[in-house]
Design a protein around this motif. Structure first.
Motif: not given
Lengths: 884, 177
Positions: A120, A78-83, A38-41, A86-87
């Motif tokens: 993206y 996998q993560s959908r977090d934009l920030g 479970q990723l923590d963005p 970017r990283m």
């Protein structure tokens, strides 16, 4: 709340940083969070930031660590977090994965490339194009073409910029996109237009016609972005350069450049102004509007603008000083500019454009300015003053005063050296300046903190001082050094005193008194020198050597290379037998050392360069005259540069120098044995001169022994008809006795085997009979020669790629010195005139004016005008060219 | 490439000349040591000048460098000897303005360090491999600061865990606010 936190941190002092005590190992450990199911963005972003920070601080990851991080990072797609995404893009670019690793992310990146999110798409394109290889590129080509015409400007720019990068590695693929790129040039988005124009031009840059068409159509249309406009100006001046010579009168596209001077963006105005000043053969009418806008920039409040303008005007001043004089008033106010780069540029420009009458006023202004600039700028100013003075020798008084004033002020070594060098040059070049210049130098050493400068000045005084009208006045300054200075300077002063003693007879008794005082000096070098000089000059009542010997001893130079002397002295073991200076090898290890030697030989110039050819010749002359067989050959006319007779990395490396005398030619073969297991003995070169009829061999001087890696020289001398330029080809064979060497003990066996080694041929050509000697003012020199001795003819040189190539061929053929920088051909010039000068054997001055031009495609034609002291020499030059 | 305006490096140094964030695009400085040496001597050369109100400029080692100082941050942009000075100045200006927007006007070293990710992204959006991507400060900042969940993705495409994670993230953020 935020306010509070800030205050607290302030108390912690300046050291606060989220990265304080950051450590690579720990961060790599932290990177394990990338593998969490479970990723923590947020946390992942932080860790990537830390990784980037480490890389940014110069930390490097091992191959293993980088791969490890890379694989972990790929999970983050996998993560959908934009920030976070970017990283991820950023770190992938930084890690620059290898091609087998790239495969893992390509599918993710290709998915992003087709995402609905613009950000993206743009970023995925940039990342993918950075890490992609040729095969993969063909797969994604379709998407890239689409992206170029994407309605989102960020995406289009990303694809275009990537295209520019890819053009370096995969030009074939990128060239297929020109339709899309062409469409993008018409984009309404400013930067897309800029990037598209840059790419389009690069795709077509080798096609002159296409570039010309592109420029023609765009200069008529409206290019919105200032950056694109700057590009267009650069392309336009390129087209002008390439087509310039064909049209007489009006220059194509000049109107466009001029119209850009009225653009609203400063960067465009400046780009256009600069382009106009750089046009080849620009007329003053064309220059005027550009100079006017640059002049306006000079008074801008922005330092960048002032700097850009003054730097450009400075360059213009070198070629068109008159065009810049209008700006002089604005330029003068820049002398007090806060930005020292601007002020220095302003001053050097003024020094270039100034006329004789404004020199005094200018010097006054500069004096105020000098006190508050850094040394590096001061050096620039001193150099500008040096050339100004050589331009207006009549003004030497005020310029010399200026230099002596700044010499007394504070300053570092380089700065002081620049001033001293300038004064020395004035003394050399301007006879009237000699006495006052020497006195300034004398005053300077009274209070000089640099030992090097003191000793150099003392040496210079020793040479120039005795030749002045009243040498006695310098004695006080020199002897003061003996009383007050450190040992090095004292020793140097003793030598200088001795020179005065040798040259000026009336001063001799006084010099003897002073030298005798030095016998009680605390330093042994000083005592030794004093004793030595007293002895040679006869101050101790012993038999005086002949005057000539003394002068030779004092003023002559050491005829062994200092490097060799040093090695020999180190190898000398104290014994009954005194050190014999004649045992020092005179051969120099390589050409570099020859140059070094000739420089060290003449320290009188305070490091000021002397004409190089003469001093190399000097070194050779010494070497040759030390060989009895060649001593009656007369004066050495010319020594060629070494010609390699073997391939690199062969067993024996041999190069040859041709020494030309009036009635003789001497070949000097520099041989090096590159095999540690061999000792060569009785090394000589057997020369077959059957293809050189006018030459007959008179002497051979073999090398007795040639150990591993220590070069030796063997000579072969030929007689030839006096005063005739004889040519010929010589085939050479190296002949020697080989002895095996036991590398562990270094001892050679007693028995040797005779062997031969074939060398390349050597030729004596026309260029060997001409000395490269430059003249400073070609026009004057040309006019001083009798026009009746001029011979003009035209020649075709056949197909040549460039004019520069043609010039090289002719200068090499004639072996003459190009003058006034005319050997450099302006880019894309269709014709060019090169000025050559030299001395023909028999001491005839020869000047050549060669005009080259393209005659049909790639065919170069040449018009050769020769003037010399003697008509037969002019004709001889033509003969050389005709037969060459 | 030779005709295209290009940037050799972007530097952001602190008040002692130490790196905050730097990015090199040219091979002129092949090792980290040569980079550090460049930064050190450049800093020493420019330190005493007043580049606070207007951007300043200098010639340094055959390069044109434009620079601007704010609080304890020093911004530099280096270009070739022949580069149009005003183009470099516009890059510097974009760099500086974008950072100002991103750090919400409190432009200083501490703020920059706390928002290091934004600074890195910002540099990435200005120059790509030496080529100018964008010079408008607000646009650059706008591109950097779009920090949200990718809402464009259809829910059906998300796995349950991803959706949960996203929801949790949303939730914690709103709590923290």
């Amino acid at each position: 709340m935020a306010q509070f936190v800030k205050k607290d941190d302030d108390l912690d002092g300046e050291e606060y940083s989220p990265f304080l005590g950051i450590e690579k190992g720990a961060v790599l450990q932290e990177a394990r969070v990338f593998n969490d199911p479970q990723l923590d963005p947020r946390r992942c972003s932080q860790v990537i930031t830390k990784l980037l920070y480490l890389l940014n601080q110069g930390e490097s990851f091992t191959k293993f660590e980088a791969t490890d991080v890379f694989f972990a990072v790929t999970k983050l797609f996998q993560s959908r977090d934009l920030g976070l995404r970017r990283m991820v893009y950023l770190i992938i670019k930084e890690l620059s994965p290898s091609s087998d690793e790239v495969i893992i992310v390509t599918s993710s990146l290709m998915k992003d490339m087709n995402s609905k999110t613009d950000m993206y798409r743009a970023n995925a394109i940039r990342v993918l194009c950075r890490i992609v290889d040729g095969t993969l590129l063909t797969q994604i080509e379709r998407y890239l073409k689409q992206a170029i015409v994407d309605k989102n400007p960020v995406v289009a720019s990303a694809a275009l910029v990537s295209g520019i990068h890819l053009l370096q590695t995969n030009p074939e693929i990128v060239k297929r996109w020109s339709n899309e790129v062409q469409e993008a040039v018409q984009s309404r988005a400013a930067l897309v237009q800029f990037h598209a124009l840059a790419l389009l031009h690069q795709v077509r840059q080798n096609d002159r016609l296409a570039v010309s068409k592109l420029v023609t159509s765009l200069t008529k249309g409206t290019v919105r972005s200032p950056l694109a406009q700057c590009l267009l100006i650069r392309y336009t001046s390129q087209v002008i350069r390439e087509s310039g010579m064909n049209q007489a009168g009006d220059r194509p596209f000049y109107d466009y450049l001029e119209s850009c001077l009225r653009h609203k963006a400063e960067m465009v105005i400046f780009e256009a102004a600069r382009a106009i000043t750089e046009l080849s053969g620009v007329t003053s009418r064309e220059l005027t509007p550009a100079i006017t806008v640059l002049q306006l920039f000079l008074t801008s409040s922005k330092p960048v603008l002032r700097f850009a303008a003054v730097r450009t005007l400075n360059k213009v001043a070198m070629t068109h000083p008159l065009a810049v004089t209008n700006c002089n008033i604005d330029m003068e106010s820049l002398i007090s500019d806060q930005n020292r780069s601007i002020a220095t540029l302003a001053i050097t420009t003024l020094l270039k454009t100034g006329n004789e009458s404004s020199v005094d006023r200018l010097m006054k202004q500069i004096t105020n300015f000098m006190s508050d600039i850094a040394d590096e700028f001061k050096i620039v100013v001193v150099e500008a003053i040096r050339s100004l003075c050589l331009k207006f020798p009549l003004k030497y008084k005020s310029l010399m005063n200026f230099l002596s004033n700044i010499l007394r002020e504070e300053g570092g070594f380089e700065y002081k050296k620049a001033i001293v060098d300038s004064i020395v040059i004035f003394i050399r070049e301007i006879p009237d300046a000699k006495e006052s210049g020497l006195l300034h130098l004398c005053e300077f050493i009274e209070d000089c903190e640099f030992t090097y400068l003191s000793t150099q000045i003392l040496h210079f005084l020793g040479i120039e001082g005795p030749k002045t009208s009243d040498p006695s006045k310098y004695i006080r300054y020199i002897y003061n050094r003996v009383i007050l200075e450190n040992a090095t300077v004292r020793a140097s002063a003793v030598s200088t005193l001795a020179k005065f003693g040798a040259m000026v007879d009336p001063l001799k008794p006084r010099i003897f008194i002073l030298l005798r005082r030095c016998l009680f000096d605390s330093d042994d070098e000083v005592r030794d020198r004093a004793t030595l000089y007293l002895n040679t000059l006869g101050g101790d009542g012993s038999v005086v050597e002949t005057d000539k010997d003394v002068k030779e001893f004092l003023f002559g130079s050491l005829d062994v290379p200092l490097v060799n002397l040093e090695t020999s002295l180190k190898n000398y073991e104290p014994s009954e037998e005194p050190f014999d200076i004649y045992s020092v090898p005179k051969e120099v290890k390589s050409q570099q050392h020859v140059e070094k030697k000739s420089q060290t030989k003449k320290p009188s110039g305070l490091g000021a360069p002397l004409p190089a050819p003469t001093s190399t010749t000097d070194a050779y002359e010494k070497l040759l005259s030390s060989i009895p067989e060649f001593s009656n050959f007369g004066k050495l006319f010319k020594s060629s540069t070494p010609v390699e007779l073997t391939e690199a990395e062969t067993e024996y490396a041999v190069n040859a120098v041709k020494h030309i005398f009036d009635g003789h030619v001497v070949f000097q073969y520099n041989c090096t044995n590159t095999i540690p297991e061999q000792l060569l003995e009785n090394v000589s070169v057997i020369v077959d001169a059957s293809e050189a009829e006018e030459f007959s061999e008179v002497a051979i001087k073999p090398i007795r022994s040639l150990p591993y890696d220590s070069p030796g020289q063997t000579f072969v001398a030929f007689e030839k008809p006096v005063g005739v330029t004889s040519f010929g080809r010589f085939s050479n064979t190296l002949k020697f006795i080989v002895k095996e060497v036991d590398t562990s003990s270094g001892e050679a066996e007693d028995d040797g085997v005779e062997d031969e080694y074939q060398l390349e041929d050597l030729e004596v050509v026309a260029a060997d009979y001409i000395l490269k000697v430059g003249v400073s003012n070609f026009k004057n020199a040309w006019e001083s020669l009798d026009p009746d001795c001029e011979r003009v003819d035209e020649y075709g040189l056949g197909p040549r790629e460039t004019l520069a190539e043609a010039i090289t061929v002719v200068t090499n053929l004639l072996g003459m010195q190009p003058c006034e920088g005319t050997e450099v051909v302006p880019k894309n010039a269709r014709s060019h005139t090169c000025l050559l000068s030299g001395i023909y054997i028999g001491n005839f001055k020869v000047l050549v004016r060669v005009s080259f031009g393209f005659d049909g495609p790639k065919e170069v034609a040449m018009k050769l005008a020769v003037r010399s002291d003697d008509i037969s020499v002019s004709e001889a030059i033509h003969e050389i060219v005709a037969s060459g | 490439m030779e005709n295209c305006p290009s940037v050799k490096n972007l530097l952001l140094l602190d008040s002692e000349g130490k790196r905050v964030a730097v990015k090199y695009y040219s091979d002129d400085w092949p090792t980290n040591q040569s980079k550090l040496a460049f930064e050190k001597s450049l800093f020493a050369k420019t330190q005493k000048t007043n580049a606070r109100t207007e951007a300043e400029i200098t010639l340094f080692d055959e390069n044109v460098v434009v620079y601007k100082f704010v609080e304890d941050l020093h911004f530099f942009v280096t270009g070739g000897d022949d580069e149009n000075e005003l183009i470099l100045a516009s890059v510097l200006n974009g760099f500086f303005e974008a950072v100002t927007v991103l750090l919400r006007s409190s432009v200083d070293q501490r703020e920059a360090l706390t928002n290091m990710d934004l600074i890195f992204l910002c540099i990435d959006e200005i120059i790509d491999g030496g080529l100018i991507l964008e010079t408008d400060g607000t646009t650059i900042a706008g591109k950097v600061a779009s920090h949200t969940i990718d809402e464009g993705a259809p829910l059906s495409e998300q796995t349950i865990t991803q959706a949960l994670a996203a929801a949790r993230e949303h939730f914690t953020r709103s709590l923290l606010r």
